[in-house]
Design a protein around this motif. Structure first.
Motif, PDB file in Angstrom:
ATOM      1  N   THR A 198       0.853  -1.187   0.000  1.00 19.46           N
ATOM      2  CA  THR A 198       0.000   0.000   0.000  1.00 19.46           C
ATOM      3  C   THR A 198       0.886   1.233   0.000  1.00 19.46           C
ATOM      4  O   THR A 198       1.750   1.374   0.864  1.00 19.46           O
ATOM      5  N   VAL A 199       0.696   2.107  -0.993  1.00 13.43           N
ATOM      6  CA  VAL A 199       1.500   3.335  -1.043  1.00 13.43           C
ATOM      7  C   VAL A 199       0.631   4.565  -0.808  1.00 13.43           C
ATOM      8  O   VAL A 199       1.113   5.640  -0.487  1.00 13.43           O
ATOM      9  N   GLN A 200      -0.666   4.365  -0.981  1.00 14.89           N
ATOM     10  CA  GLN A 200      -1.591   5.500  -0.904  1.00 14.89           C
ATOM     11  C   GLN A 200      -2.883   4.962  -0.328  1.00 14.89           C
ATOM     12  O   GLN A 200      -3.263   3.825  -0.615  1.00 14.89           O
ATOM     13  N   VAL A 202       8.319   7.974   0.236  1.00 16.06           N
ATOM     14  CA  VAL A 202       9.092   7.144  -0.702  1.00 16.06           C
ATOM     15  C   VAL A 202       9.998   6.184   0.075  1.00 16.06           C
ATOM     16  O   VAL A 202      10.046   4.982  -0.206  1.00 16.06           O
ATOM     17  N   GLU A 203      10.682   6.732   1.057  1.00 16.38           N
ATOM     18  CA  GLU A 203      11.622   5.945   1.846  1.00 16.38           C
ATOM     19  C   GLU A 203      10.936   4.743   2.527  1.00 16.38           C
ATOM     20  O   GLU A 203      11.478   3.638   2.544  1.00 16.38           O
ATOM     21  N   ASP A 204       9.743   4.971   3.083  1.00 20.34           N
ATOM     22  CA  ASP A 204       9.003   3.891   3.755  1.00 20.34           C
ATOM     23  C   ASP A 204       8.643   2.789   2.769  1.00 20.34           C
ATOM     24  O   ASP A 204       8.733   1.599   3.073  1.00 20.34           O
ATOM     25  N   ARG A 230       1.399  11.027  -4.223  1.00 22.42           N
ATOM     26  CA  ARG A 230       2.395  12.101  -4.172  1.00 22.42           C
ATOM     27  C   ARG A 230       3.104  11.970  -2.842  1.00 22.42           C
ATOM     28  O   ARG A 230       2.715  12.592  -1.864  1.00 22.42           O
ATOM     29  N   GLY A 231       4.102  11.106  -2.792  1.00 21.86           N
ATOM     30  CA  GLY A 231       4.800  10.881  -1.530  1.00 21.86           C
ATOM     31  C   GLY A 231       6.067  11.707  -1.464  1.00 21.86           C
ATOM     32  O   GLY A 231       6.678  12.015  -2.493  1.00 21.86           O
ATOM     33  N   GLU A 274       5.263   7.323 -10.822  1.00 20.66           N
ATOM     34  CA  GLU A 274       6.334   6.843 -11.707  1.00 20.66           C
ATOM     35  C   GLU A 274       7.703   7.009 -11.048  1.00 20.66           C
ATOM     36  O   GLU A 274       8.646   6.272 -11.352  1.00 20.66           O
ATOM     37  N   GLY A 275       7.801   7.980 -10.114  1.00 22.28           N
ATOM     38  CA  GLY A 275       9.046   8.155  -9.370  1.00 22.28           C
ATOM     39  C   GLY A 275       9.329   6.914  -8.528  1.00 22.28           C
ATOM     40  O   GLY A 275      10.472   6.460  -8.428  1.00 22.28           O
TER      41      GLY A 275
END
Ligand code: 5AD
Ligand code: SF4
Length: 446
Positions: free
Chosen positions: A153-155, A179-181, A208-209, A220-221
């Motif tokens: 899960t990123v968002q 991003v780091e997490d 948008r992390g 995409e980053g």
């Protein structure tokens, strides 16, 4: 641990399992052996939510039996029904010990303790960031047991408020993890043997992390960073919203080799009028343009979608616009639902609800219309050689199963040691739900 509904719930169930493992619990394979049952519930449509109450009725009986034998049996309701109905869950089923929402399940151990001390505990706080900070990481055996493809899960949450949907209420506002997490979690999974990562979020392409330098990073980053993980062979994401399909993400499909040529991009309806009333914030044109751009970036990309039939006020002409859009796109796969009025959403308040008979009839027509392009897409694979990531044993002895880049299930005769590997496979036959093929090259990626 029983999970219903979407991938987000699958991920949450795994995290709750990890958390409970730290407390000394081990997963029971049969309900009869369990001391604690967690139902990780779904509230998206009425049917899904109501099913939980019949399950709870059954579990209440089991609890009575267990108690009579002097054994422990605790019932936890987690997930989106817990969030949406809170207290009501306990009022409808007295046997429930604890109700915990999707943004506060990291507190499970403490909440269970309170419940044991006699409190009737309901925790539906939105504590998303706290949740991710406190959840334990899975152990290596746990990662290995879950296979070579893993969700991250990123968002979470949704700010879109489509007028049919409960998600903004059950999952709260859009939040992106750092991003780091995400990279740390991915690293751990890869070290544990994971070869495919699926980034998930209710609105994953709105991600948008913050990166290490505090800069807002788009999805995409994350894919660029994950592409650098040598052992990772494949990257996917779900679920996306058409208005957040940026050129950057579209371009990534052309430039990042590991990013699978597959996008799940729900459109819900092909009628501009219905889309407006659904508060989707886009029209059919925008959707078709996004598809065209994706195909320009990655000509072989496969597209799947969700559709709702019978949204309030949907006319025959509106429905035909949906069929026309289906014909124009040629979806590789589709999910379709009858509109289900959900409490608290604007759609449910409308007086122009569509008759059940019409909904059923439109659903059947839609199903028939998506079938031919889906079958053609699968049949078109015969004779082609595609890369298959093998995930598990097949149904028959000596068979292994995996996925094509386009999310199709593929079976081959092969050694179990191939599980976790990406192989070139020549497709020899297409069934209605899967493909079969032969490994043609012993190329090893990982
Ligand atoms: N009724 C029917 N289908 C719904 N979905 C979301 N809310 C409803 C509802 N009230 C569908 C949408 C979404 C998918 C996950 O579920 O198509 O994309
Ligand atoms: Fe629901 Fe719409 Fe948000 Fe998707 S974008 S979760 S359908 S409100």
């Amino acid at each position: 641990m029983r999970s219903y509904g979407c991938q987000m719930n699958v991920y949450d169930a795994a995290r709750m399992t990890d958390l409970l493992a730290q407390e000394g619990y081990a997963a029971a394979s049969r309900e009869e052996d369990a001391e604690l049952v967690v139902l990780n519930t779904c509230h998206i449509r009425e049917k899904a939510a109501e099913k939980i109450y019949s399950e709870l009725g059954r579990l209440a009986e089991l609890k009575k039996e267990r108690r009579a034998e002097g054994r422990n049996f605790e019932i936890v309701v987690a997930g989106c029904v817990a969030q949406a109905e809170g207290e009501l869950v306990m009022r409808r089923q007295r046997a429930v010990d604890l109700v915990v929402g999707p943004q506060s399940y990291h507190r499970l151990p403490a909440l269970l303790k309170e419940a044991r001390e006699g409190a009737r505990v309901v925790d539906t706080d939105f504590a998303v960031l706290e949740k991710f900070q406190t959840l334990p990481a899975p152990t290596r055996p746990q990662i290995a047991a879950r296979g070579v493809s893993a969700f991250v899960t990123v968002q979470e949450g949704c700010d879109k408020f489509c007028s049919f949907c409960v998600v903004p209420y059950t999952r709260g506002a859009e939040i992106s993890r750092k991003v780091e997490d995400v990279l740390k979690e991915a690293r751990r999974l890869v070290d544990g043997g994971v070869r495919e990562i699926v980034l998930i979020g209710q609105n994953v392409n709105a991600y948008r992390g913050e990166d290490e330098a505090g800069r807002a990073t788009p999805l995409e980053g994350l894919f660029e960073r994950l592409s650098e993980f040598k052992e990772l062979t494949r990257l996917r994401y779900t679920t996306s919203h058409p208005v957040d399909m940026t050129q950057g993400l579209i371009d990534a499909h052309g430039s990042l080799e590991k990013l699978a040529p597959f996008v799940h991009l729900p459109v819900q309806s092909g009628s501009d009028r219905v889309l407006k009333e659904m508060n989707r914030r886009h029209d059919a044109r925008l959707y078709l343009d996004a598809i065209e751009k994706l195909r320009r970036a990655r000509p072989d990309i496969a597209i799947s979608s969700d559709f709702i039939v019978g949204f309030p006020g949907e006319t025959e002409a509106d429905f035909e616009a949906t069929l026309a859009l289906i014909d124009a796109v040629g979806f590789a796969s589709s999910f379709f639902f009858k509109y289900s009025p959900r409490p608290g959403t604007p759609g449910a308040e409308r007086s122009d609800q569509i008759d059940e008979v019409i909904k059923r009839e439109r659903l059947a027509r839609l199903e028939a219309r998506v079938e031919a392009p889906r079958r053609d897409f699968n049949a078109g694979m015969v004779g082609r050689t595609v890369e298959v990531l093998f995930e598990k044993r097949g149904r028959h002895v000596g068979q292994i199963a995996g996925k094509s880049p386009y999310m199709q299930a593929v079976h081959v005769e092969g050694d179990e040691r191939e599980i976790g590997r990406l192989r070139s496979v020549r497709i020899v036959a297409a069934g209605s739900n899967s493909l079969s093929g032969e490994i043609v090259e012993a190329r090893e990626f990982a």
